[in-house]
Design a protein around this motif. Structure first.
Motif, PDB file in Angstrom:
ATOM      1  N   ARG A 198       8.199  62.422  38.412  1.00 32.03           N
ATOM      2  CA  ARG A 198       7.158  62.297  39.107  1.00 32.03           C
ATOM      3  C   ARG A 198       6.399  63.535  39.947  1.00 32.03           C
ATOM      4  O   ARG A 198       5.272  63.897  39.749  1.00 32.03           O
ATOM      5  N   SER A 199       7.181  64.365  40.260  1.00 27.95           N
ATOM      6  CA  SER A 199       6.637  65.616  40.916  1.00 27.95           C
ATOM      7  C   SER A 199       6.198  66.645  39.910  1.00 27.95           C
ATOM      8  O   SER A 199       4.955  67.141  40.036  1.00 27.95           O
ATOM      9  N   SER A 200       6.729  66.697  38.704  1.00 25.20           N
ATOM     10  CA  SER A 200       6.146  67.359  37.630  1.00 25.20           C
ATOM     11  C   SER A 200       4.806  66.906  37.240  1.00 25.20           C
ATOM     12  O   SER A 200       3.823  67.828  36.945  1.00 25.20           O
ATOM     13  N   LEU A 201       4.792  65.669  37.172  1.00 26.29           N
ATOM     14  CA  LEU A 201       3.493  65.099  36.631  1.00 26.29           C
ATOM     15  C   LEU A 201       2.117  65.419  37.855  1.00 26.29           C
ATOM     16  O   LEU A 201       1.153  65.707  37.327  1.00 26.29           O
ATOM     17  N   MET A 202       2.500  65.458  39.174  1.00 27.16           N
ATOM     18  CA  MET A 202       1.514  65.762  40.044  1.00 27.16           C
ATOM     19  C   MET A 202       1.339  67.249  40.059  1.00 27.16           C
ATOM     20  O   MET A 202       0.292  67.566  40.394  1.00 27.16           O
TER      21      MET A 202
END
Length: 906
Positions: free
Chosen positions: A294-298
């Motif tokens: 999720r963090s990488s996506l954002m």
């Protein structure tokens, strides 16, 4: 209640209370002290610090945040995470404690059917600063909370400041009682597991003159205007409203974890063999995957690309930790194509741009996983070799301390093979080997210092922030670069060596602040204008133009004639040729970007650019090299757009309006409420941009692509010349073609075939020459065999072969050893020189090795003499050096070492 709905209700509620809804700033924020936005109030800091005047009296936002300080703890507990969202409402000299407390209580306790969160008022426990009687009374008398549920706490818990002199004030936090299953009774001061903090109301009302620690500071007095800054963790309130225990189980995170568990055949929450205080290793890995995906996506969504420094390294580390966690769970195939879409589908309700931009985001993420999978193969081999050598060294020295990898080896794994240090630590630790992490950190810091040296040198003359704040307080610079090249202006301030001065003298340098300017300040990839500032008796050359604080334009100058005093009337004149060439390059960048998207598709989005007069480079999302045919097509599309004389226009509008019109934003940039949209040919190229541009595309002139390369996983770079520089570049190429045509006696159209034929003939001649040389070398073998010396019973051939390559020397050595046979101990040592550097190859037969004579030991002796190193096996070894004059001495030392070895063995 889904997280996206909690977010919507927050913004809707505070908008109904007169707050301006402020969109989340990108995670990449213009703050030199932060890698990422790490708190909801960060975008509002300039207003709280008095650096800028807020455009609203009250505001609300849901801010994206990333904290990476405890990334190693992610997954080990259910509390730690990297990406989170912070609900906030803010007052800038408007309402204060009473309104903030009343609104918080109303939103929390209003029934869900009426637009609130519907929390049980009997389970809410407010805390206040121990001396804040006003807040205590408001909770008790206005809201109606019983005194027994209002807790007074000290500076460590209920006082806020930034750790430096500036605004500060008491806090009032709101806790929710999760019930007896989570701990003991007694309120937040007794058990903060049972009583979960969900909202913090900060009342900024004091000016702090000194801050020595969290609880030790001096209060200078009241602030001129009292402010409110509140924060509620969106994931935390979501866990309450969704009836789950932690952030990993809410609707925006758990689907990724669940999919990872399904892919790996694991069961989340398996506590077999583990007590409640220690997570099962599988649970830890599953949480790492869910959080980091999720963090990488954002992060990618906000313009971060994987790299080896700063923000890029954080992203790379997260992606690779996620992939490594899946491998530790037993999943060897590509994982991100299965997991990233799941995260996108959960987050797009709040951030719809993730879906429209998913082609670019996924391309970057998947390319990084592919690169890491290759890294694991190559890097693991290198790491295993280094670990094995470390163990051998430790064993040979008889040391009691554990084997250790040096900082240099860890740095090489990071810098050359992309191995994150935490992965090196983890994999080395699994084999019982320690890593000199301190040495690694020192080398990393040295690399950072080198990388920053040029930028620091350029910006060194810009003085301290306080100087620029003082000058900015006099008023914003009237920026006229879009409309004119020259203007009359008044000198607002002069700075030399970081301090305000009244005069800049002839021959000196410094910075000039004008009340108005036509000079473009470096930003958005476009470098600053050059030109001249003149005054009565003074003439200054402008070297650089920057914006050290928002709204203030600063000119770095060299005083060519006379002296310039503060308050003087001047004429600011931009070099017209410089500006025209800069406009050509910046408009050319937009043209190339549009051409890339037309040829490659909409996912080929710009991720960075740089342009100066006559030259541009553009980084874009793409995961493979462009073929020559594709490059030609892009160049053709760009030049056809130039020839069509498309109109170029700029207009101001709100950010939502710009997005609605399809304007492209540069990822990672921070934009104001009003943005400038530059169009070339209407919708063909429509981008947010603050740079200077031509008025028609034909004014870009010629445009020629000169290079294309990789600058990171999933990111490519094209370079081009424009205008006269493009014509000069093509003229040089034409002259070069003409010269080559004369040399090979062919017409330009025949060059490819003629040069190909010449290269084939050269290669054939080289092969023939190589064959002849090989025969000559081997012809020496019979003669050299007959010259073998007897060294204490060992037949030894030592020979300087002169100009021979390493492969040729190796072939000669193997032939000589074969000719000497296995009837008695034999050693062959031959040196050669290739491109000025010496090489040595040594071979032994079985009987020599039985006598203790090993090729690997002998080659080290020879290579050390030659000023280099080498190694190999007992039967065959090779080395090299830098001093070809010592080949004779090296062979003598090999002979001497053979004698020492044999006599010592007897």
């Amino acid at each position: 209640m889904e997280t996206a709905e909690i977010r919507r209700r927050w913004l809707r509620y505070f908008e109904s209370k007169g707050h301006s809804v402020v969109p989340s700033a990108p995670l990449i924020y213009d703050d030199p002290n932060l890698l990422f936005v790490n708190a909801g109030m960060v975008p509002f800091k300039p207003y709280f610090l008095g650096q800028q005047t807020p455009p609203w009296s009250r505001a609300t936002s849901v801010q994206k945040c990333v904290r990476t300080g405890d990334i190693e703890e992610v997954g080990k507990t259910s509390r730690h995470g990297t990406f989170f969202q912070m609900n906030g409402n803010f007052s800038f000299g408007d309402y204060f404690k009473r309104e903030a407390i009343e609104m918080a209580w109303e939103l929390l306790t209003t029934a869900q059917s009426e637009g609130g969160y519907g929390l049980d008022a009997e389970r809410l426990w407010p805390t206040v600063f121990k001396d804040d009687d006003e807040a205590f009374a408001l909770w008790r008398d206005v809201v109606g909370v019983p005194e027994a549920r209002i807790t007074r706490r000290d500076e460590n818990d209920n006082y806020w400041h930034m750790g430096v002199p500036g605004p500060g004030g008491p806090c009032s936090e709101i806790f929710f009682d999760r019930g007896s299953d989570y701990g003991v009774e007694g309120g937040p001061a007794v058990d903060e597991d049972r009583y979960m903090e969900i909202w913090n109301l900060v009342f900024m009302q004091y000016e702090l003159s000194a801050v020595r620690s969290k609880a030790d500071f001096d209060v200078a007095g009241e602030l001129p205007a009292r402010n409110v800054d509140t924060g509620m963790g969106l994931e935390r309130i979501a866990s309450l409203l969704q009836g789950v225990d932690n952030l990993y189980e809410i609707d925006e995170v758990f689907p990724v974890l669940d999919r990872a568990a399904e892919m790996t055949g694991k069961r989340y929450g398996d506590r077999s063999g583990h007590d409640a205080a220690h997570s099962h290793p599988d649970d830890v890995h599953l949480r790492v995957v869910a959080d980091h995906v999720r963090s990488s996506l954002m992060l990618i969504g906000d313009g971060v690309t994987p790299g080896n420094e700063g923000r890029g390294y954080v992203l790379r580390r997260m992606l690779r930790r996620a992939v490594r966690a899946m491998r530790l769970l037993g999943y060897e195939d590509k994982a991100l194509p299965e997991l990233l879409p799941v995260s996108k589908d959960r987050m797009k309700a709040s951030y719809p741009e993730l879906e429209t931009d998913f082609a670019r985001i996924s391309q970057i993420a998947y390319a990084e996983e592919d690169a890491f999978r290759r890294t694991l193969v190559a890097g693991t081999t290198i790491l295993d070799t280094a670990v094995s050598r470390a163990k051998q060294t430790q064993a040979s020295t008889g040391g009691q301390a554990p084997a250790q990898l040096s900082g240099a080896q860890a740095f090489q794994l990071h810098d050359t093979y992309g191995f994150p240090i935490d992965l090196t630590l983890e994999m080395a630790g699994e084999q019982g080997v320690q890593v000199d992490e301190g040495g690694f950190r020192r080398l990393m810091q040295e690399q950072r210092d080198r990388a920053k040296a040029d930028a620091k040198a350029k910006k060194a003359g810009h003085g301290s922030t306080e100087v620029w704040k003082e000058l900015r307080a006099l008023g914003a610079t009237d920026f006229r670069a879009y409309d004119a090249l020259d203007t009359e202006a008044t000198v607002s301030g002069l700075v030399r060596d970081g301090a305000l001065v009244d005069e800049l003298e002839q021959g000196g340098t410094g910075q000039v602040v004008l009340d108005r300017t036509t000079f473009y300040a470096e930003s958005g990839g476009q470098i600053a204008d050059e030109g001249i500032i003149t005054a009565d008796g003074a003439r200054l050359r402008v070297l650089d133009v920057q914006r050290p604080v928002k709204g203030l334009v600063v000119h770095s100058v060299e005083v060519l004639e006379g002296a310039l005093r503060r308050g003087a009337l001047v004429q600011a004149q931009v070099d017209p040729e410089w500006r025209l060439s800069a406009c050509q390059a910046h408009s050319g960048t937009h043209v190339v970007h549009a051409a890339l998207r037309q040829v490659l598709g909409p996912s080929a989005l710009q991720s960075g650019s740089y342009n100066k007069p006559g030259y541009l480079r553009l980084d874009f999302a793409w995961n493979q090299a462009l073929s020559p045919e594709t490059r030609s097509e892009i160049e053709d599309v760009a030049n056809r757009a130039v020839r069509q004389d498309l109109p170029v226009s700029a207009a101001y509008m709100t950010l939502p309006e710009a997005r609605e019109r399809g304007a492209l934003a540069l990822f990672g940039e921070t934009y104001d409420e009003q943005v400038r949209v530059v169009e070339i040919g209407g919708p063909w190229s429509r981008e947010l941009c603050g740079g200077t541009h031509v008025q028609h595309s034909s004014q870009v002139g010629a445009l020629t692509l000169t290079g294309e390369s990789s600058v990171g996983s999933g990111v490519r770079r094209v370079e081009a010349f424009v205008g006269l520089d493009a014509m000069r570049y093509l003229a040089k190429e034409r002259a070069l073609v003409a010269e080559i045509s004369q040399l090979v006696k062919a017409q330009p159209g025949e060059l490819k075939e003629r040069i190909s034929d010449l290269l084939t003939r050269v290669k054939d001649a080289e092969r023939e020459l190589q064959s002849v040389r090989q025969q000559q070398v081997l012809a020496q073998a019979a003669q050299l065999t007959g010259q073998a010396k007897d060294v204490f019973g060992v037949r030894f051939v030592g020979h300087d072969a002169g100009e021979l390559s390493g492969d040729e020397v190796r072939s000669l050595v193997l032939d000589l050893r074969s000719r000497l046979g296995d009837g008695s101990p034999a050693v062959v040592a031959v040196t050669g020189v290739a491109k000025g550097r010496p090489v040595v190859v040594i071979a032994t037969n079985p009987l020599a090795r039985e006598w203790g004579v090993r090729a690997g030991d002998l080659v080290k002796v020879a290579a050390t003499t030659l000023g280099g190193g080498g190694g190999g096996k007992p039967d065959l070894a090779q080395g090299g050096g830098s001093d070809a004059t010592k080949v004779g001495e090296a062979l003598q030392r090999v002979e001497h070492t053979i004698g020492e070895t044999v006599t010592a063995g007897r």
